[in-house]
Design an enzyme around this catalytic site. Structure first.
Site, PDB file in Angstrom:
ATOM      1  N   HIS A 179      77.391 109.745  57.627  1.00 44.67           N
ATOM      2  CA  HIS A 179      76.693 110.664  58.527  1.00 44.67           C
ATOM      3  C   HIS A 179      76.137 109.876  59.723  1.00 44.67           C
ATOM      4  CE1 HIS A 179      77.212 113.600  55.526  1.00 44.67           C
ATOM      5  NE2 HIS A 179      75.982 113.772  55.104  1.00 44.67           N
ATOM      6  N   CYS A 213      70.810 113.179  51.779  1.00 41.23           N
ATOM      7  CA  CYS A 213      71.467 112.019  52.397  1.00 41.23           C
ATOM      8  C   CYS A 213      71.079 111.833  53.871  1.00 41.23           C
ATOM      9  CB  CYS A 213      72.975 112.136  52.245  1.00 41.23           C
ATOM     10  SG  CYS A 213      73.621 113.764  52.620  1.00 41.23           S
TER      11      CYS A 213
END
Ligand code: A2P
Length: 339
Positions: free
Chosen positions: A238, A125
């Site tokens: 994130h 990711c």
């Protein structure tokens, strides 16, 4: 298309269901699989209730299998799925580094997906989010060195990571001692520079994934990359601070203009108006937010930027579905080839 999700009850599985609801994929059937513990559970999809089944041994009768039940399940079962004629789009790290498995972010290297031999890997990711912002700059100015520091949400560790942060926060606010099982230390009000296992070189596996996978996706093994990956007590999305040394100098204005026209990017960069990327605004967004673009004080002609991307979406579920959509657009998504 008959599509199956393996790991449908997990954090990424949940997002796969939501993304598929609004996908352009021609979906005739959706099958949901998880561990035997979840068999019989019903999950909502497009106004219906679909029943979760235990993941079978051997092949699954689906054209496309979206796998997000972890590396060991993928490693164990994907060969049988491929032998059964399914295309596997795998969210785990099980096959990412195999030379004949394409590692794909459609906006960046979609054409690599066309060369699959049954398995296409979805990147880590953190890497997926970074390359959406970095690839256009690499194409235009040539990235020579890239330094990344990450601020990663607890859902990167799955549903259990989310629960450990929420429960731990309740315990801490009530004056107790939160427990740490998923994370190395209690996560509430803490910052932990440790994601995945430490390697012999002192970096963690998460940090090395950014190095290995960015090179593979950008198709440039000469790129110098280093990463410090840090878990922070947020639930989702994130963020990453990225420093780039470039072959050809770029001004922040040029970079902003280029990124404004780049697929998958939302430039959010007006400090005077307090506009910059944050989990608060990037969560549940398909585009990766990019901002704080400024001239590097270290590398002449280089850049500093800050990105925030919903790692359950662009870093996982959305990217996996976009890979299937890309193949469909290219007429390269066929039904099962053998039984
Ligand atoms: P289950 O909910 O039945 O345990 P997350 O990344 O959020 O932890 O999710 C992991 C996903 O992988 C869940 O859907 C989980 O199902 C699934 N899973 C875990 N173990 C297995 C297994 N042995 N076979 C199939 N799916 C599994």
């Amino acid at each position: 298309m008959r599509v199956a999700i393996v790991g449908a009850t997990g954090a990424v599985g949940h997002e796969l269901l939501r993304v598929l609801e609004s996908s352009t994929l021609k979906l005739d059937e959706l099958q949901l699989y998880a561990s035997p513990r979840s068999a019989g559970l019903k999950l909502p999809f497009a106004g219906q209730e679909l029943t979760v089944r235990a993941t079978p041994e051997g092949a699954i009768d689906a054209d496309v299998i979206l796998a997000s039940a972890g590396g060991s399940i993928s490693k164990e079962k994907a060969p049988a799925w491929v032998a059964g004629g399914s295309l596997v789009i795998d969210n785990s790290s099980a096959f990412r580094y195999e030379p004949d498995v394409p590692l794909v972010v459609p906006e960046v290297n979609g054409d690599a997906a066309l060369r699959h031999k049954g398995i296409i890997a979805n990147p880590n990711c953190t890497t997926a989010i970074a390359v959406v912002a970095v690839a256009p700059l690499h194409r235009a100015y040539g990235v020579r060195r890239m330094i990344v520091s990450t601020y990663q949400a607890t859902s990167g560790a799955g549903q259990k990571g989310i629960e450990e942060l929420l429960e731990g926060t309740r315990v801490e606010l009530a004056g107790g001692q939160p427990e740490a099982e998923v994370f190395a230390y209690p996560m509430p009000f803490n910052v932990i520079p440790h994601i995945d296992a430490f390697q012999d070189n002192g970096y963690t596996k998460e940090e090395m994934k950014v190095v290995w996978e960015t090179r593979k996706i950008l198709g440039d093994e000469s790129l110098s990359i280093s990463c410090t990956a840090v878990r922070i007590p947020t639930l989702r999305t994130h963020s990453e601070a990225i420093t780039l040394e470039l072959e050809r100098p770029a001004t922040p204005e040029e970079a902003r203009e280029l990124l404004r026209h780049s697929a998958g990017v939302e430039v959010r960069d007006d400090p005077a108006a307090r506009l910059y990327p944050m989990p608060l605004t990037a969560t549940r967004k398909y585009d990766v937010e990019v901002g704080r673009i400024r001239a590097s004080l270290v590398f002449d002609g280089g850049l500093e930027l800050f990105v925030a991307g919903d790692q359950l979406l662009k870093g996982a579920a959305l990217n996996a579905v976009q890979i299937a959509e890309y193949l469909q657009e290219k007429g390269a998504l066929r039904g099962r080839v053998s039984g």
